[in-house]
Scaffold this active site. Structure first.
Site, PDB file in Angstrom:
ATOM      1  N   GLY A  19     -16.169  39.797  -0.819  1.00  0.00           N
ATOM      2  CA  GLY A  19     -15.704  38.606  -1.532  1.00  0.00           C
ATOM      3  C   GLY A  19     -15.222  38.863  -2.941  1.00  0.00           C
ATOM      4  O   GLY A  19     -15.510  38.085  -3.850  1.00  0.00           O
ATOM      5  N   ASN A  39      -3.115  42.501  -4.495  1.00  0.00           N
ATOM      6  CA  ASN A  39      -3.818  42.100  -3.275  1.00  0.00           C
ATOM      7  C   ASN A  39      -3.489  40.630  -3.010  1.00  0.00           C
ATOM      8  O   ASN A  39      -3.947  39.752  -3.742  1.00  0.00           O
ATOM      9  CB  ASN A  39      -5.327  42.318  -3.526  1.00  0.00           C
ATOM     10  CG  ASN A  39      -6.189  41.844  -2.381  1.00  0.00           C
ATOM     11  OD1 ASN A  39      -5.691  41.325  -1.385  1.00  0.00           O
ATOM     12  ND2 ASN A  39      -7.500  42.024  -2.522  1.00  0.00           N
ATOM     13  N   CYS A  89      -5.492  36.686  -0.486  1.00  0.00           N
ATOM     14  CA  CYS A  89      -6.346  35.763  -1.241  1.00  0.00           C
ATOM     15  C   CYS A  89      -5.858  34.346  -1.001  1.00  0.00           C
ATOM     16  O   CYS A  89      -4.653  34.118  -0.864  1.00  0.00           O
ATOM     17  CB  CYS A  89      -6.223  36.032  -2.747  1.00  0.00           C
ATOM     18  SG  CYS A  89      -6.640  37.685  -3.227  1.00  0.00           S
ATOM     19  N   LYS A 114       0.228  44.365  -1.522  1.00  0.00           N
ATOM     20  CA  LYS A 114      -0.639  44.745  -0.399  1.00  0.00           C
ATOM     21  C   LYS A 114      -0.833  43.554   0.532  1.00  0.00           C
ATOM     22  O   LYS A 114      -1.345  42.510   0.136  1.00  0.00           O
ATOM     23  CB  LYS A 114      -1.989  45.233  -0.912  1.00  0.00           C
ATOM     24  CG  LYS A 114      -2.907  45.639   0.241  1.00  0.00           C
ATOM     25  CD  LYS A 114      -4.102  46.372  -0.245  1.00  0.00           C
ATOM     26  CE  LYS A 114      -5.023  46.747   0.896  1.00  0.00           C
ATOM     27  NZ  LYS A 114      -6.245  47.373   0.409  1.00  0.00           N
ATOM     28  N   GLY A 137      -5.298  52.064   6.961  1.00  0.00           N
ATOM     29  CA  GLY A 137      -6.040  51.492   8.083  1.00  0.00           C
ATOM     30  C   GLY A 137      -6.570  52.552   9.017  1.00  0.00           C
ATOM     31  O   GLY A 137      -5.817  53.149   9.776  1.00  0.00           O
ATOM     32  N   GLY A 158      -9.972  54.562   3.182  1.00  0.00           N
ATOM     33  CA  GLY A 158     -11.058  53.732   2.683  1.00  0.00           C
ATOM     34  C   GLY A 158     -12.367  54.031   3.374  1.00  0.00           C
ATOM     35  O   GLY A 158     -13.135  54.924   2.975  1.00  0.00           O
TER      36      GLY A 158
END
Ligand SMILES: Cc1cc2nc3c(=O)[nH]c(=O)nc-3n(C[C@H](O)[C@H](O)[C@H](O)COP(=O)(O)O)c2cc1C
Length: 333
Positions: free
Chosen positions: A80, A135, A138, A174, A257, A279
């Site tokens: 979050g 990003n 959102c 992104k 990914g 990641g």
């Protein structure tokens, strides 16, 4: 110390940013000490860049626990956007990262076009970073919480707002893979003058406690990352890179990914990614970045090609090249 020929095979320019290798640490998985504490053992020399955890205008605590679930082939998180806020990032964290002599990409997030612009304006006061990643997975408070990434017009507005504020550095948008048409969103960002797109963020996911018959995550749904998403994200990279090529939009695509191995990274590059981000795999094994870079170097050496010459060399089977399946992902099974 001069760099030898094999090192040079991985060097290239990403929208004007000098990259020593095409491998980056993905946002939120390296952090500034929040998610990834063992900075000292990190193979910084292997990295082209690190993308920091997304920051917002003001600090955020993030979601209540539990906010992680492991699955057989990935991780579902609902952190979050816990973060320290743009001011603390600029004044406290960016100066500490300088010593690593690695490209720093600051990731920003917000809930309105205006707020994205405001965060970018503050960020632009610092010169201790090389690029921005925006990003846009959102919620947009001005559109009943619809994610910016779902709406090409809103995605274009965010792109313009950030580009107006960030002077002389590349801005990468992104995107969310949950968007109804990721190609449309990518094209909208590119047309609005983004310097490139990063694909993808996490996939909407659910894990259920069968005894309680409740979601395991406190926020019910989370985002899936890790090897489970690789083939789907790879297809999105191939489609977006293909759409850019068809329109002569010379904008880099950054593939993200489920990358765990050099082979995964090479697949992304062949599909059209100029660079890749890793990641979740780092949580399991921090040395994975070094192995991926080593494998990429071996591949480039074997083919006597600089990495940039391998980007987008995928040859689609011509008999299957119908417009509809490629853009919309249809494939009869
Ligand atoms: C714990 C965690 C936190 C993340 N936080 C962010 C974030 O703050 N901003 C962002 O753009 N992506 C964030 N991501 C998404 C990753 O950057 C990446 O897009 C995604 O995990 C897919 O890559 P992977 O399969 O290699 O992990 C986060 C992912 C994880 C697992």
């Amino acid at each position: 110390m001069s760099r030898n020929r094999t090192d040079q095979l991985l060097e290239f320019s990403l929208a004007g940013m000098s990259m020593r290798t095409p491998v980056m640490a993905a946002s939120g998985t390296f952090g500034y000490g929040i998610e990834y504490p063992s900075l000292r053992n990190f193979p910084m020399e292997a990295l082209g860049a690190i993308v920091l955890k997304s920051v917002t205008r003001y600090p955020r605590h993030g979601n209540p626990e539990p906010r992680f679930v492991e699955t057989p082939a990935g991780l579902i998180n609902s952190i979050g956007l816990q973060n320290i806020g743009i001011d603390a990032l600029i004044w406290e964290e960016l100066p500490k990262l300088r010593k690593y002599r690695c490209n720093i990409i600051v990731s920003i997030a917000a809930n309105s076009v205006e707020e994205y612009g405001a965060v970018a304006r503050i960020l632009n006061r610092s010169d201790e970073f090389e690029a921005v990643e925006v990003n846009i997975s959102c919620p947009n408070v001005e559109k009943q919480g619809m994610l910016f990434s779902f709406d090409p017009t809103a995605a274009a507005s965010v792109t313009k707002a950030v580009k107006e504020e960030i002077i002389g550095k590349p801005v990468f948008m992104k995107l969310s893979p949950n968007a109804p048409d990721i190609v449309a969103t990518a094209l909208a960002c590119a047309t609005a003058d983004a310097d490139g797109v990063s694909l993808v963020n996490t996939f909407s996911a659910l894990a259920i406690d069968i005894d309680k018959r409740r979601p395991i995550l406190r926020r019910n749904f989370g985002g899936l990352s890790g090897p489970a998403i690789k083939p789907i994200a790879l297809a999105m990279v191939a489609r977006v890179a293909g759409a850019f090529r068809e329109r002569d939009l010379h904008k880099p695509v950054i593939g993200i990914g489920g990358i765990q191995t050099a082979r995964d990274a090479i697949e992304y590059v062949i599909a059209g990614a100029s660079a890749v981000q890793v990641g979740t795999a780092m949580f399991y094994d921090p040395t994975v970045l070094k192995q991926i870079v080593g494998g990429l170097r071996d591949y480039c050496t074997k083919h006597s090609q600089n990495i940039s010459k391998i980007v987008g060399t995928l040859r689609m089977n011509p008999e299957a090249e119908q417009d509809f399946p490629r853009r919309y992902g249809g494939s009869e099974s």
